[in-house]
Motif scaffolding. Structure first.
Motif, PDB file in Angstrom:
ATOM      1  N   ASP A 273       4.295  20.580  -9.845  1.00 18.00           N
ATOM      2  CA  ASP A 273       3.350  20.191 -10.616  1.00 18.00           C
ATOM      3  C   ASP A 273       3.754  19.091 -11.129  1.00 18.00           C
ATOM      4  N   ARG A 274       2.956  17.655 -10.590  1.00 20.61           N
ATOM      5  CA  ARG A 274       3.036  16.403 -11.050  1.00 20.61           C
ATOM      6  C   ARG A 274       3.020  16.068 -12.292  1.00 20.61           C
ATOM      7  N   ASP A 275       1.977  16.843 -13.065  1.00 23.48           N
ATOM      8  CA  ASP A 275       1.912  16.575 -14.449  1.00 23.48           C
ATOM      9  C   ASP A 275       2.932  17.012 -15.205  1.00 23.48           C
ATOM     10  N   LEU A 276       3.920  17.871 -14.769  1.00 24.10           N
ATOM     11  CA  LEU A 276       4.996  18.293 -15.593  1.00 24.10           C
ATOM     12  C   LEU A 276       6.423  17.721 -15.514  1.00 24.10           C
ATOM     13  N   GLU A 277       6.242  16.429 -14.455  1.00 24.88           N
ATOM     14  CA  GLU A 277       7.312  15.889 -14.065  1.00 24.88           C
ATOM     15  C   GLU A 277       7.864  15.059 -15.458  1.00 24.88           C
ATOM     16  N   GLY A 278       9.266  15.349 -15.451  1.00 24.48           N
ATOM     17  CA  GLY A 278       9.913  14.611 -16.489  1.00 24.48           C
ATOM     18  C   GLY A 278       9.821  15.221 -17.735  1.00 24.48           C
ATOM     19  N   ARG A 279       9.112  16.321 -17.969  1.00 24.36           N
ATOM     20  CA  ARG A 279       8.868  17.150 -19.111  1.00 24.36           C
ATOM     21  C   ARG A 279       9.734  18.252 -19.351  1.00 24.36           C
ATOM     22  N   TRP A 280      10.554  18.535 -18.253  1.00 20.71           N
ATOM     23  CA  TRP A 280      11.479  19.775 -18.322  1.00 20.71           C
ATOM     24  C   TRP A 280      12.523  19.787 -17.535  1.00 20.71           C
ATOM     25  N   HIS A 281      13.703  20.447 -17.794  1.00 16.50           N
ATOM     26  CA  HIS A 281      14.763  20.456 -16.754  1.00 16.50           C
ATOM     27  C   HIS A 281      15.458  21.705 -17.055  1.00 16.50           C
ATOM     28  N   LEU A 282      15.897  22.169 -15.713  1.00 15.26           N
ATOM     29  CA  LEU A 282      16.538  23.383 -15.928  1.00 15.26           C
ATOM     30  C   LEU A 282      18.051  23.350 -15.684  1.00 15.26           C
ATOM     31  N   THR A 283      19.008  23.922 -16.039  1.00 18.28           N
ATOM     32  CA  THR A 283      20.429  24.056 -15.774  1.00 18.28           C
ATOM     33  C   THR A 283      20.888  25.321 -15.680  1.00 18.28           C
ATOM     34  N   ILE A 284      21.499  25.617 -14.500  1.00 11.52           N
ATOM     35  CA  ILE A 284      21.786  27.073 -14.176  1.00 11.52           C
ATOM     36  C   ILE A 284      23.591  26.921 -14.292  1.00 11.52           C
ATOM     37  N   ALA A 285      24.027  27.767 -14.911  1.00  7.37           N
ATOM     38  CA  ALA A 285      25.361  27.689 -15.138  1.00  7.37           C
ATOM     39  C   ALA A 285      26.048  29.504 -14.566  1.00  7.37           C
ATOM     40  N   GLY A 286      27.112  29.142 -13.704  1.00  6.51           N
ATOM     41  CA  GLY A 286      27.664  30.779 -13.383  1.00  6.51           C
ATOM     42  C   GLY A 286      28.281  30.262 -11.974  1.00  6.51           C
ATOM     43  N   HIS A 287      28.626  31.675 -11.460  1.00  8.34           N
ATOM     44  CA  HIS A 287      29.227  31.723 -10.146  1.00  8.34           C
ATOM     45  C   HIS A 287      28.597  32.685  -9.510  1.00  8.34           C
ATOM     46  N   GLY A 288      29.049  32.794  -8.190  1.00  9.80           N
ATOM     47  CA  GLY A 288      28.361  33.953  -7.389  1.00  9.80           C
ATOM     48  C   GLY A 288      27.935  33.823  -6.034  1.00  9.80           C
ATOM     49  N   HIS A 289      27.461  34.689  -5.003  1.00  7.43           N
ATOM     50  CA  HIS A 289      27.513  34.288  -3.656  1.00  7.43           C
ATOM     51  C   HIS A 289      26.315  33.499  -3.417  1.00  7.43           C
ATOM     52  N   LEU A 290      25.454  33.396  -4.492  1.00  9.35           N
ATOM     53  CA  LEU A 290      24.233  32.247  -4.153  1.00  9.35           C
ATOM     54  C   LEU A 290      24.395  30.847  -4.410  1.00  9.35           C
ATOM     55  N   ALA A 291      25.641  30.661  -4.806  1.00 13.92           N
ATOM     56  CA  ALA A 291      25.903  29.240  -5.475  1.00 13.92           C
ATOM     57  C   ALA A 291      25.963  28.202  -4.362  1.00 13.92           C
ATOM     58  N   ASP A 292      26.196  28.605  -3.212  1.00 10.94           N
ATOM     59  CA  ASP A 292      26.182  27.340  -2.145  1.00 10.94           C
ATOM     60  C   ASP A 292      24.773  27.305  -1.829  1.00 10.94           C
ATOM     61  N   ALA A 293      24.174  28.177  -1.487  1.00 10.04           N
ATOM     62  CA  ALA A 293      22.666  28.235  -1.240  1.00 10.04           C
ATOM     63  C   ALA A 293      21.832  27.241  -2.209  1.00 10.04           C
ATOM     64  N   LEU A 294      22.140  27.658  -3.571  1.00 12.45           N
ATOM     65  CA  LEU A 294      21.639  26.655  -4.585  1.00 12.45           C
ATOM     66  C   LEU A 294      21.939  25.204  -4.568  1.00 12.45           C
ATOM     67  N   SER A 295      23.054  24.992  -4.252  1.00  6.64           N
ATOM     68  CA  SER A 295      23.525  23.614  -4.182  1.00  6.64           C
ATOM     69  C   SER A 295      22.950  22.791  -2.760  1.00  6.64           C
ATOM     70  N   ARG A 296      22.450  23.706  -1.968  1.00  3.34           N
ATOM     71  CA  ARG A 296      21.919  23.077  -0.802  1.00  3.34           C
ATOM     72  C   ARG A 296      20.410  22.925  -1.213  1.00  3.34           C
ATOM     73  N   ASP A 297      19.926  23.765  -1.876  1.00  5.25           N
ATOM     74  CA  ASP A 297      18.342  23.622  -2.188  1.00  5.25           C
ATOM     75  C   ASP A 297      18.365  22.326  -3.292  1.00  5.25           C
ATOM     76  N   ILE A 298      19.166  22.131  -4.116  1.00  4.55           N
ATOM     77  CA  ILE A 298      19.208  21.118  -5.032  1.00  4.55           C
ATOM     78  C   ILE A 298      19.237  19.783  -4.064  1.00  4.55           C
ATOM     79  N   ALA A 299      20.425  19.633  -3.507  1.00  4.47           N
ATOM     80  CA  ALA A 299      20.693  18.374  -2.366  1.00  4.47           C
ATOM     81  C   ALA A 299      19.499  17.937  -1.481  1.00  4.47           C
ATOM     82  N   ALA A 300      18.554  19.093  -1.119  1.00  3.13           N
ATOM     83  CA  ALA A 300      17.478  19.033  -0.286  1.00  3.13           C
ATOM     84  C   ALA A 300      16.354  18.392  -0.870  1.00  3.13           C
ATOM     85  N   GLY A 301      16.359  18.585  -2.330  1.00  2.00           N
ATOM     86  CA  GLY A 301      15.112  18.115  -2.957  1.00  2.00           C
ATOM     87  C   GLY A 301      14.222  19.169  -3.337  1.00  2.00           C
TER      88      GLY A 301
END
Length: 586
Positions: A273-301
């Motif tokens: 939703d372009r109307d929300l751009e810059g108005r929020w952000h989410l930080t995920i802190a922790g570890h687990g078997h989905l960490a690598d997939a999360l990092s790839r998703d973030i890097a892929a935009g």
């Protein structure tokens, strides 16, 4: 039966020094979940109040550390005996004789008057009757569903929530005994339940879990609700940044049961939703078997820069992150007990979004402290997050509400009530009301795989004839200690009794315990026809077991069950037992 002790009040007291051993399958600095953090906090608080505290804890295998090895560390002024765990697999993590021997050596060294157990996976629930046999009073805090579910989460393999604990075989039909015998998974649950029944007192941090355990029929002792609380000194209310952009944080293990895929799907919706751009952000802190997939998703935009992965944070770092957070998000699919992240949100004056499941509703006052959403519903979660983005002042209002109620959850109240319980248990022990249930020891070789599968199905559906108050518990003979044998009402042999099973039958007959055996077990039935109840099919055997529910527990004799038992025991005795030694003439 559930009683809440969190609402009671009592003046502060200084406890007389007494010896207490705290038991936890993990212990800081080795941390995976919240239970070991609670065990650590309580150990420190008790030591500060004059208790002589020792800790018996598990450790994860590391380079150079052999499973079963025991090391001694000093933490916060008290000894921590750390036993390297052998396995966390369901077939091995609930009973370990070697762990009990190590535990007994620690009990002998410290001579505790009371043992307080936390999570036991990996150490073994058999440590509970070990402590009782040693002579200590026993308290158990139940942090999860371990008494109901071998996974502790109540989640099936497909991620759906289990609503019938009799269907454990859907996830895991059987486990292997040390001798290779295939055992129905129900025997694991029944043994765990029996161990819990040996405790003097059961606690649960959430009213939800206390109720779930009581309603299940698996835990037959009263479960008392006592919140773990949160340290008001460590978690403080600190000024937060301006509420725009709105900062969301998820502190969690990165796994499916924690709802991480649902959270990421919701974040993707918001990022689109372009109307929300810059108005929020989410930080995920922790570890687990989905960490690598999360990092790839973030890097892929995938989230257009609105999501960051902080990795695993030390507790002080997590508290710093909490001070920068407007809304804590917990998207769990499984019914959690009393999540630390929601307690810390209350103590820090932070708004909450959580799933409407388990103990979460106990900690989120909907529309006052935060918002509850449907588990697994990414659209519902995205809508809840958007409410705070569209109205940033809502996060401030909900955070202020939490700050105002933080004293209700202060850990000092929990410790005060815990000390009161210890004081109560330090008095003369009174005989606890015995659970109205029937204990059956199982033994013998199952035989064919088809017979094993049939046995698994029948045992899991045995509750269909358990519409009476008295439940039947099945315990494998390899786990049966002296207490089990004293309480047992029957020995059930599953298959042909060979020489390996004959001493088992002998022990039952000496203890005046009836034996239920296949009619084809010629060795047993011929030797003690009057004392062995034969059956032709497994259905016949279950019928005989169900009939026990209508028969009062018999008075045990100490002389066996009559002539048949005598003939059988004589047949087992070696020939030299009947020969008198003859001295040669001087």
């Amino acid at each position: 039966m559930i009683r809440s002790v969190m609402e009671e009040t009592a003046p502060m007291r200084v406890a007389a020094a007494r010896r207490v051993v705290i038991v936890s399958n993990l212990f800081p600095p080795v941390v995976i979940g919240g239970a070991e953090i609670v065990a650590h906090r309580q150990a420190k608080a008790l030591a500060a109040r004059g208790y002589d505290v020792a800790v018996f804890a598990g450790g994860l295998p590391e380079a150079g550390a052999e499973p079963g090895s025991l090391t001694l560390e000093m933490e916060d002024g008290f000894p921590v005996y750390r036993l390297i765990l052998n396995s966390l697999a369901p077939a091995e993590n609930f009973h370990c004789s070697a762990n009990a021997e190590r535990f007994l050596s620690v009990l002998a060294a410290h001579q505790p008057e009371l043992v307080h157990f936390h999570n036991l996976a990996g150490l073994g629930f058999n440590l509970i009757p070990t402590a009782k046999a040693f002579g200590a009073r026993v308290v158990v805090t139940l942090h999860d569903h371990a008494g109901l579910c071998f996974k502790s989460t109540l989640l099936r393999d497909d991620g759906s929530l289990c609503d019938d604990i009799e269907e454990c075989a859907v996830c895991l039909p059987a486990i292997d005994a040390p001798d290779g015998t295939r055992l129905p998974i129900r025997l694991r649950r029944d043994y765990t339940a029996w161990c819990l029944s040996q405790a003097d007192h059961l606690l649960s941090p959430s009213a939800y879990l206390a109720g779930a355990l009581a309603a299940s029929g698996v835990v037959t002792r009263p479960v008392e609700h006592l919140s773990n609380g949160i340290s008001g000194e460590r978690v403080r209310v600190r000024p937060k940044p301006a509420p725009e952009p709105v900062a969301f944080t998820c502190f969690s293990y990165l796994g499916e049961h924690k709802g991480i895929p649902t959270l990421l799907a919701a974040a993707e919706m918001l990022a689109g939703d372009r109307d929300l751009e810059g108005r929020w952000h989410l930080t995920i802190a922790g570890h687990g078997h989905l960490a690598d997939a999360l990092s790839r998703d973030i890097a892929a935009g995938r989230f257009r820069g609105a999501v960051a992965f902080a990795g695993r944070l030390a507790h002080e770092q997590a508290l710093d992150r909490l001070a920068e957070t407007h809304v804590v998000v917990l998207a769990s699919h499984w019914p959690e007990n009393e999540p630390v992240t929601l307690l810390e949100a209350i103590a820090s004056g932070t708004a909450q979004i959580a799933t409407r499941i388990g103990g979460n509703p106990d900690l989120v006052d909907e529309e006052s402290s935060g918002v509850l959403v449907t588990p697994g519903d990414a659209a519902s979660l995205a809508l809840a997050m958007r409410r705070y983005i569209d109205d940033p002042e809502l996060a401030s209002a909900h955070g202020a509400y939490n700050a105002a109620r933080r004293d209700r959850f202060d850990e000092s109240r929990t410790i005060e009530r815990l000390v009161g319980l210890y004081d109560l248990l330090a008095g003369p022990e009174t005989a606890a009301e015995a659970a109205d249930e029937i204990l059956v020891i199982c033994g013998g070789r199952v035989g064919s795989r088809e017979r094993a599968l049939q046995l698994q199905v029948l045992l899991h559906r045995f509750h269909l004839v358990e519409d009476k108050v008295r439940r039947v518990r099945f315990v494998w003979q390899g786990w049966a200690d002296a207490r089990v044998w004293r309480e047992a009402r029957m020995l059930w042999l599953w298959g042909e009794a060979d020489e390996a099973e004959l001493p088992l039958v002998a022990r039952a007959l000496r203890a005046d315990i009836p034996v239920l055996a296949p009619r084809s077990s010629a060795q047993v039935s011929a030797a003690a026809a009057q004392d062995v109840d034969p059956y032709d099919t497994l259905l016949d055997a279950l019928g005989a077991l169900a009939a026990l529910q209508d028969v009062p527990a018999p008075a045990r004799s100490t002389t066996g069950r009559g002539p048949g038992a005598a003939r059988f025991l004589n047949a087992l005795a070696p020939a030299e037992s009947f020969q008198l030694p003859v001295r040669a003439p001087a």
